[in-house]
Motif scaffolding. Structure first.
Motif, PDB file in Angstrom:
ATOM      1  N   TYR A 199       0.839  -1.198   0.000  1.00 38.65           N
ATOM      2  CA  TYR A 199       0.000   0.000   0.000  1.00 38.65           C
ATOM      3  C   TYR A 199       0.875   1.251   0.000  1.00 38.65           C
ATOM      4  N   SER A 200       0.237   2.381  -0.267  1.00 35.90           N
ATOM      5  CA  SER A 200       0.936   3.652  -0.144  1.00 35.90           C
ATOM      6  C   SER A 200       1.202   3.947   1.331  1.00 35.90           C
ATOM      7  N   PRO A 201       2.233   4.739   1.650  1.00 34.73           N
ATOM      8  CA  PRO A 201       2.486   5.071   3.062  1.00 34.73           C
ATOM      9  C   PRO A 201       1.311   5.801   3.705  1.00 34.73           C
ATOM     10  N   GLN A 202       0.582   6.585   2.927  1.00 31.15           N
ATOM     11  CA  GLN A 202      -0.577   7.294   3.478  1.00 31.15           C
ATOM     12  C   GLN A 202      -1.671   6.305   3.884  1.00 31.15           C
ATOM     13  N   PHE A 203      -1.898   5.300   3.035  1.00 34.49           N
ATOM     14  CA  PHE A 203      -2.917   4.307   3.382  1.00 34.49           C
ATOM     15  C   PHE A 203      -2.477   3.470   4.573  1.00 34.49           C
ATOM     16  N   GLU A 204      -1.198   3.111   4.617  1.00 34.29           N
ATOM     17  CA  GLU A 204      -0.684   2.325   5.756  1.00 34.29           C
ATOM     18  C   GLU A 204      -0.974   3.044   7.065  1.00 34.29           C
ATOM     19  N   SER A 205      -0.705   4.347   7.109  1.00 33.58           N
ATOM     20  CA  SER A 205      -0.933   5.107   8.327  1.00 33.58           C
ATOM     21  C   SER A 205      -2.419   5.180   8.664  1.00 33.58           C
ATOM     22  N   PHE A 206      -3.230   5.468   7.665  1.00 33.63           N
ATOM     23  CA  PHE A 206      -4.680   5.553   7.858  1.00 33.63           C
ATOM     24  C   PHE A 206      -5.248   4.231   8.354  1.00 33.63           C
ATOM     25  N   ALA A 207      -4.876   3.135   7.694  1.00 31.33           N
ATOM     26  CA  ALA A 207      -5.452   1.833   8.032  1.00 31.33           C
ATOM     27  C   ALA A 207      -4.940   1.314   9.372  1.00 31.33           C
ATOM     28  N   ALA A 208      -3.656   1.556   9.667  1.00 36.87           N
ATOM     29  CA  ALA A 208      -3.095   1.080  10.934  1.00 36.87           C
ATOM     30  C   ALA A 208      -3.790   1.728  12.119  1.00 36.87           C
ATOM     31  N   TRP A 209      -4.141   3.014  11.988  1.00 35.89           N
ATOM     32  CA  TRP A 209      -4.769   3.753  13.085  1.00 35.89           C
ATOM     33  C   TRP A 209      -6.052   3.077  13.568  1.00 35.89           C
ATOM     34  N   SER A 210      -6.851   2.573  12.655  1.00 34.18           N
ATOM     35  CA  SER A 210      -8.135   1.967  13.023  1.00 34.18           C
ATOM     36  C   SER A 210      -8.125   0.446  12.936  1.00 34.18           C
ATOM     37  N   SER A 211      -6.958  -0.149  12.711  1.00 31.07           N
ATOM     38  CA  SER A 211      -6.893  -1.578  12.384  1.00 31.07           C
ATOM     39  C   SER A 211      -7.427  -2.490  13.488  1.00 31.07           C
ATOM     40  N   ALA A 212      -7.048  -2.247  14.740  1.00 34.22           N
ATOM     41  CA  ALA A 212      -7.501  -3.125  15.813  1.00 34.22           C
ATOM     42  C   ALA A 212      -9.015  -3.029  15.993  1.00 34.22           C
ATOM     43  N   ALA A 213      -9.546  -1.806  15.950  1.00 37.15           N
ATOM     44  CA  ALA A 213     -10.993  -1.619  16.063  1.00 37.15           C
ATOM     45  C   ALA A 213     -11.713  -2.234  14.874  1.00 37.15           C
ATOM     46  N   ALA A 214     -11.121  -2.134  13.672  1.00 33.36           N
ATOM     47  CA  ALA A 214     -11.739  -2.705  12.476  1.00 33.36           C
ATOM     48  C   ALA A 214     -11.793  -4.226  12.555  1.00 33.36           C
ATOM     49  N   ILE A 215     -10.717  -4.841  13.044  1.00 33.09           N
ATOM     50  CA  ILE A 215     -10.702  -6.295  13.204  1.00 33.09           C
ATOM     51  C   ILE A 215     -11.774  -6.732  14.198  1.00 33.09           C
ATOM     52  N   HIS A 216     -11.881  -5.996  15.307  1.00 35.93           N
ATOM     53  CA  HIS A 216     -12.900  -6.314  16.304  1.00 35.93           C
ATOM     54  C   HIS A 216     -14.298  -6.214  15.694  1.00 35.93           C
ATOM     55  N   ARG A 217     -14.540  -5.146  14.945  1.00 35.28           N
ATOM     56  CA  ARG A 217     -15.844  -4.939  14.326  1.00 35.28           C
ATOM     57  C   ARG A 217     -16.185  -6.073  13.371  1.00 35.28           C
ATOM     58  N   GLN A 218     -15.178  -6.516  12.614  1.00 37.48           N
ATOM     59  CA  GLN A 218     -15.417  -7.616  11.683  1.00 37.48           C
ATOM     60  C   GLN A 218     -15.733  -8.916  12.414  1.00 37.48           C
ATOM     61  N   ASP A 219     -15.029  -9.176  13.511  1.00 42.46           N
ATOM     62  CA  ASP A 219     -15.300 -10.385  14.294  1.00 42.46           C
ATOM     63  C   ASP A 219     -16.753 -10.417  14.762  1.00 42.46           C
ATOM     64  N   VAL A 220     -17.225  -9.276  15.283  1.00 41.44           N
ATOM     65  CA  VAL A 220     -18.594  -9.193  15.797  1.00 41.44           C
ATOM     66  C   VAL A 220     -19.605  -9.364  14.668  1.00 41.44           C
ATOM     67  N   LEU A 221     -19.356  -8.696  13.535  1.00 37.85           N
ATOM     68  CA  LEU A 221     -20.280  -8.791  12.409  1.00 37.85           C
ATOM     69  C   LEU A 221     -20.318 -10.201  11.833  1.00 37.85           C
ATOM     70  N   ASN A 222     -19.153 -10.810  11.650  1.00 32.24           N
ATOM     71  CA  ASN A 222     -19.104 -12.149  11.068  1.00 32.24           C
ATOM     72  C   ASN A 222     -19.856 -13.156  11.925  1.00 32.24           C
ATOM     73  N   GLU A 223     -19.748 -13.021  13.228  1.00 35.98           N
ATOM     74  CA  GLU A 223     -20.463 -13.931  14.116  1.00 35.98           C
ATOM     75  C   GLU A 223     -21.970 -13.714  14.029  1.00 35.98           C
ATOM     76  N   ALA A 224     -22.388 -12.456  13.868  1.00 38.48           N
ATOM     77  CA  ALA A 224     -23.820 -12.155  13.815  1.00 38.48           C
ATOM     78  C   ALA A 224     -24.453 -12.561  12.491  1.00 38.48           C
ATOM     79  N   VAL A 225     -23.726 -12.365  11.387  1.00 36.65           N
ATOM     80  CA  VAL A 225     -24.294 -12.598  10.066  1.00 36.65           C
ATOM     81  C   VAL A 225     -24.093 -14.028   9.597  1.00 36.65           C
ATOM     82  N   GLY A 226     -22.973 -14.627   9.943  1.00 38.95           N
ATOM     83  CA  GLY A 226     -22.693 -15.988   9.503  1.00 38.95           C
ATOM     84  C   GLY A 226     -22.208 -16.039   8.071  1.00 38.95           C
ATOM     85  N   GLU A 227     -22.289 -17.212   7.480  1.00 45.91           N
ATOM     86  CA  GLU A 227     -21.762 -17.409   6.129  1.00 45.91           C
ATOM     87  C   GLU A 227     -22.818 -17.969   5.189  1.00 45.91           C
ATOM     88  N   ASP A 228     -24.088 -17.608   5.407  1.00 44.51           N
ATOM     89  CA  ASP A 228     -25.162 -18.080   4.531  1.00 44.51           C
ATOM     90  C   ASP A 228     -25.121 -17.356   3.191  1.00 44.51           C
TER      91      ASP A 228
END
Length: 470
Positions: free
Chosen positions: A237-266
């Motif tokens: 990625y570009s250095p600008q995107f790396e900085s932007f994405a890293a800042w919210s990365s832990a919260a984004a991973i957490h959000r995905q975990d919660v959503l994936n569990e709620a929605v499933g894989e149907d």
């Protein structure tokens, strides 16, 4: 004299021809259009003329276009002019183009400008007049060519004005050409902005190379690498995107975990007009189509850049938030519509990571994806439905989230930790040479220790301290 109404069978055959063309059955389309044209349908005759254009059978194209013209189809007049010109009868073609212009065809004025221009060797005044007429009607090619005619006439200001108009009309070469005007005047920063525009809007590979050279001369190796790799396939990625994405990365991973569990894989069904997503027997509102990844070409396409999608559909309305943020914060991944990710070790995962990070800008619940086109692609959607569970701070899971995030974005672990704390609204954040320490609004304490190389060496995550006993 009033034309007799077309017999019903003519209109029906014409529609059957359109349906056959839609499913790419060219032989059946031609058969049905012949039936319709012979029954008097003017547009069917035009479609046959265009079909023979694609085969470069110019006498047959002329025959059908002239028939369409005789029956009042404006496109037939223009098409007949094209077919006649291809057969070398230039003066006759020009007369047809003049008649097509009188019937409202801006392409006819473009063609007249082109013929008068004759690659800079013809009647430049007449060429400028006809190009100008077409440009006034919104013809981008005419505006761009007018710039070249003005240049041949020695009118530098006229050239710039014409190319600016072509740029407004989204001609793919206008911004690139204007950039060299600014290079000549010594304003390289403006030139780079225009080259970037040429890349962002039209994927111009030469413009990307010029941007890369600009950053390389200034010693910015990371940005230079991004722009030089962009046409052939990014490896990072570009250095600008790396900085932007890293800042919210832990919260984004957490959000995905919660959503994936709620929605499933149907199985997933998505309604573009309603902006809804249905899976597991439930329909969720507030859904945005983010984009798609091709497993064949290993490329990412934002939905706003997909020519198959109308920009007016509700499911694309919020995408402007991502693009505008990318422009304001100089994050090219959020602005460039089509991105080649083939240089990444795992291109599909790179697309998913990029999408998860970008979707944080939309709030809501996170993103989900589904395979499309018989598994040849993946489509990505963002969900924002209040019925889905929120990803709230949990001191037990915090250490694991931080470690997963720094695995994805390892270059600045402190940045990842700070972003996680800020996302969850920590009321006190303190930093020293080897520690980042914070307290959540609920009183939970999070302390992260670092090595002298900036790597995480320890994480202490505690529950809220009990109130002192009386």
């Amino acid at each position: 004299m009033v034309d007799a109404p077309l017999p019903p069978e003519a209109a029906e055959a014409y529609e059957r021809g359109l349906a056959a063309a839609e499913r790419r059955d060219v032989a059946e389309a031609e058969r049905q259009w012949r039936i319709a044209a012979e029954a008097g349908h003017p547009r069917a005759a035009f479609e046959l003329g265009y079909l023979f254009e694609t085969r470069e059978d110019w006498p047959e194209a002329e025959r059908w276009h002239r028939l369409a013209d005789e029956r009042g189809d404006e496109g037939g007049t223009l098409g007949a002019g094209v077919a006649v010109e291809k057969q070398g009868r230039v003066q006759e073609a020009m007369e047809l183009f003049r008649r097509a212009w009188e019937r409202g065809e801006d392409k006819a004025a473009f063609n007249l400008g082109r013929l008068y221009d004759d690659d800079g060797k013809g009647d430049l005044a007449a060429a400028a007049e006809w190009y100008g007429r077409a440009a006034d009607k919104g013809n981008a090619g005419a505006a761009y060519n007018l710039g070249h005619v003005r240049s041949d006439q020695g009118d530098e200001a006229g050239k710039v004005a014409a190319w600016e108009r072509a740029r407004e009309l989204k001609h793919p070469k206008a911004a690139f050409s204007l950039a060299f005007v600014h290079v000549k005047s010594g304003d390289e920063d403006k030139a780079v902005a225009l080259w970037r525009e040429a890349v962002e809007e039209f994927g111009d590979a030469k413009a990307a190379e010029n941007v890369g050279t600009y950053y390389l001369r200034r010693g910015d190796q990371a940005r230079a690498r991004f722009w030089n790799e962009l046409p052939g396939g990014l490896s990072a990625y570009s250095p600008q995107f790396e900085s932007f994405a890293a800042w919210s990365s832990a919260a984004a991973i957490h959000r995905q975990d919660v959503l994936n569990e709620a929605v499933g894989e149907d199985h997933i069904q998505f309604d573009m007009d309603e902006g809804t997503l249905t899976t597991g027997g439930r329909t969720y509102a507030g859904t945005t189509s983010l984009g798609s990844y091709s497993h064949l070409s290993k490329t990412w396409l934002w939905s706003w850049a997909n020519p198959a999608l109308s920009p007016d559909v509700p499911a694309l309305a919020r995408l402007s938030v991502l693009r505008e943020y990318g422009r304001q914060h100089d994050i090219p991944e959020l602005v460039i519509g089509h991105i080649d990710l083939s240089g990444f070790p795992q291109p599909h995962q790179a697309a998913t990571t990029m999408t998860i990070a970008a979707a944080m800008l939309l709030g809501g619940n996170g993103m989900t994806s589904v395979r499309i086109n018989d598994g040849k692609g993946s489509a990505y959607f963002h969900l924002d439905d209040e019925r889905l569970p929120a990803a709230e701070y949990n001191h037990v899971g915090a250490p694991g989230l931080l470690m997963r995030a720094v695995e994805v974005f390892p270059s600045d672990a402190r940045h990842v930790v700070r972003g996680f704390m800020r996302h969850h609204g920590f009321v006190r954040i303190r930093e020293s040479a080897d520690v980042v320490d914070g307290t959540a609004t609920g009183g939970q304490r999070l302390t992260v220790g670092f090595t002298d190389r900036g790597l995480i060496k320890s994480i202490s995550s505690g529950n809220a301290e009990p109130p002192p006993s009386s």
